[in-house]
Each structure stands twice: as structure tokens, then as C-alpha cells.
Design a protein around this motif. Structure first.
Motif, PDB file in Angstrom:
ATOM      1  N   ARG A  70       0.815  -1.253  -0.075  1.00  0.00           N
ATOM      2  CA  ARG A  70      -0.149   0.076  -0.031  1.00  0.00           C
ATOM      3  C   ARG A  70       0.980   1.380  -0.063  1.00  0.00           C
ATOM      4  NH1 ARG A  70      -5.268   0.025   0.640  1.00  0.00           N
ATOM      5  NH2 ARG A  70      -5.221   1.783   2.135  1.00  0.00           N
ATOM      6  N   ASN A  71       1.773   1.242   0.708  1.00  0.00           N
ATOM      7  CA  ASN A  71       2.702   2.379   0.766  1.00  0.00           C
ATOM      8  C   ASN A  71       4.002   2.342  -0.093  1.00  0.00           C
ATOM      9  OD1 ASN A  71       1.603   3.957   2.679  1.00  0.00           O
ATOM     10  ND2 ASN A  71       2.089   2.037   4.158  1.00  0.00           N
ATOM     11  N   ARG A  93       0.512   6.288  -2.809  1.00  0.00           N
ATOM     12  CA  ARG A  93      -0.371   5.347  -2.203  1.00  0.00           C
ATOM     13  C   ARG A  93      -1.624   5.134  -2.997  1.00  0.00           C
ATOM     14  NH1 ARG A  93      -1.052   3.690   3.051  1.00  0.00           N
ATOM     15  NH2 ARG A  93      -3.144   3.036   3.715  1.00  0.00           N
TER      16      ARG A  93
END
Length: 166
Positions: A70-71, A93
Motif C-alpha cells: 500500500r505504501n 499510495r
């Protein structure tokens, strides 16, 4: 009096958040069927990780930490030659079909269709500092070359600095 209280309550209820309307047009139904069949990529389930390019525009995307999908770390290199280009590193993101991009003070949301990432045509003024000459990050559009993290990590600025690591 009681009747007016009921009417007022109903009017207040009508002012609340309404659920988003579902698009049931033939085009939306065709898009949904194509995604279900795997013919069209679903951006909500497509990974950004990898190498991206189009003509002389290059981009790398790698997880910010091992196992973190996700990051992300993102790097962009645009080289039009003779002092015309852009070099930027930052974070990203993914939120479904949008990607929140942060390249220092240059922050924006970019549409993502699962196969192509496109920067908006109008970007914050802070994005100009990342470019030289007449080059710009505006409307950059790249397509996936590879889903390999190790390949994405090879993208370097003209100075030799890695754009997606360190």
C-alpha cells in the motif's frame, strides 16, 4: 404539531448523505463484464509495483518496506535532452483507480486504470521545481513495462542516484 414534527424529521433525513448512484448504463455494464472476465484490468486489484514508461518518460514504483503493497516509493525521469527534463522521487499510495502522489511539495492524485498511470494536465506550482527547461510533469502518462521490483530499482537520475530506493 405532531404532523409538522414528522415532516421536519423526514426532511432532515432526506438531507443526509445519499449512497452513490450505481451506474447501470450499457457502457458501465460492459466494463463490469470485461473486468469480471479478466479482459480489462481492475485498478482496485492491479499492482503499481514495477517499471513504467512511454517514449522518453520513465517511472519506477517499489514497496516502501518489504511486504507493504500500500505504501510505495515512486520515481520519475523525463529526459528530452539538452537541459530539458524532470527528475523526481517521492511516495505513492493507491486508492482504487486513483494514486495519491507526493514528490516533496508536488502533490496530486493521478488516475490509474490498471494498465496506465496518467498525471493530471494541471499540477501544483511546486511541481515546476522538479523540471528544467520547458519540460513538465503535467500530463505524463506511462504504461507498465515490468512488474519486477528489482528492475524498477535500476531507474537512476542522470546524477546516478537511484530514484526508487534509499
Amino acid at each position: 404539531m405532531r404532523r409538522s414534527a414528522i415532516i421536519a424529521a423526514l426532511m432532515l433525513a432526506a438531507c443526509g448523505d445519499q449512497p452513490a448512484a450505481v451506474d447501470r448504463s450499457p457502457g458501465a455494464q460492459l466494463e463490469q463484464a470485461a473486468r469480471a472476465a479478466g479482459i480489462v484490468a481492475d485498478p482496485a486489484h492491479a499492482s503499481l509495483v514495477g517499471s513504467w514508461a512511454r517514449e522518453t518518460d520513465r517511472m519506477c514504483v517499489v514497496p516502501a518496506a518489504a511486504g507493504d503493497s500500500r505504501n510505495l516509493r515512486l520515481g520519475v525521469l523525463i529526459d528530452y535532452g539538452e537541459g530539458q527534463g524532470c527528475v523526481a522521487s517521492g511516495t505513492a499510495r493507491q486508492h482504487g483507480d486513483k494514486v495519491a502522489v507526493s514528490l516533496g511539495g508536488c502533490r496530486f492524485d493521478a488516475p490509474f486504470d490498471g494498465e496506465r498511470l496518467s498525471f493530471p494536465a494541471e499540477l501544483p506550482a511546486a511541481c515546476d521545481a522538479l523540471c528544467t527547461g520547458r519540460a513538465t510533469l503535467s500530463a505524463v502518462s506511462v504504461e507498465r513495462l515490468s512488474a519486477s521490483v528489482s528492475e524498477a530499482e535500476t531507474l537512476r537520475a542522470p546524477s546516478g542516484k537511484p530514484l526508487c530506493t534509499g
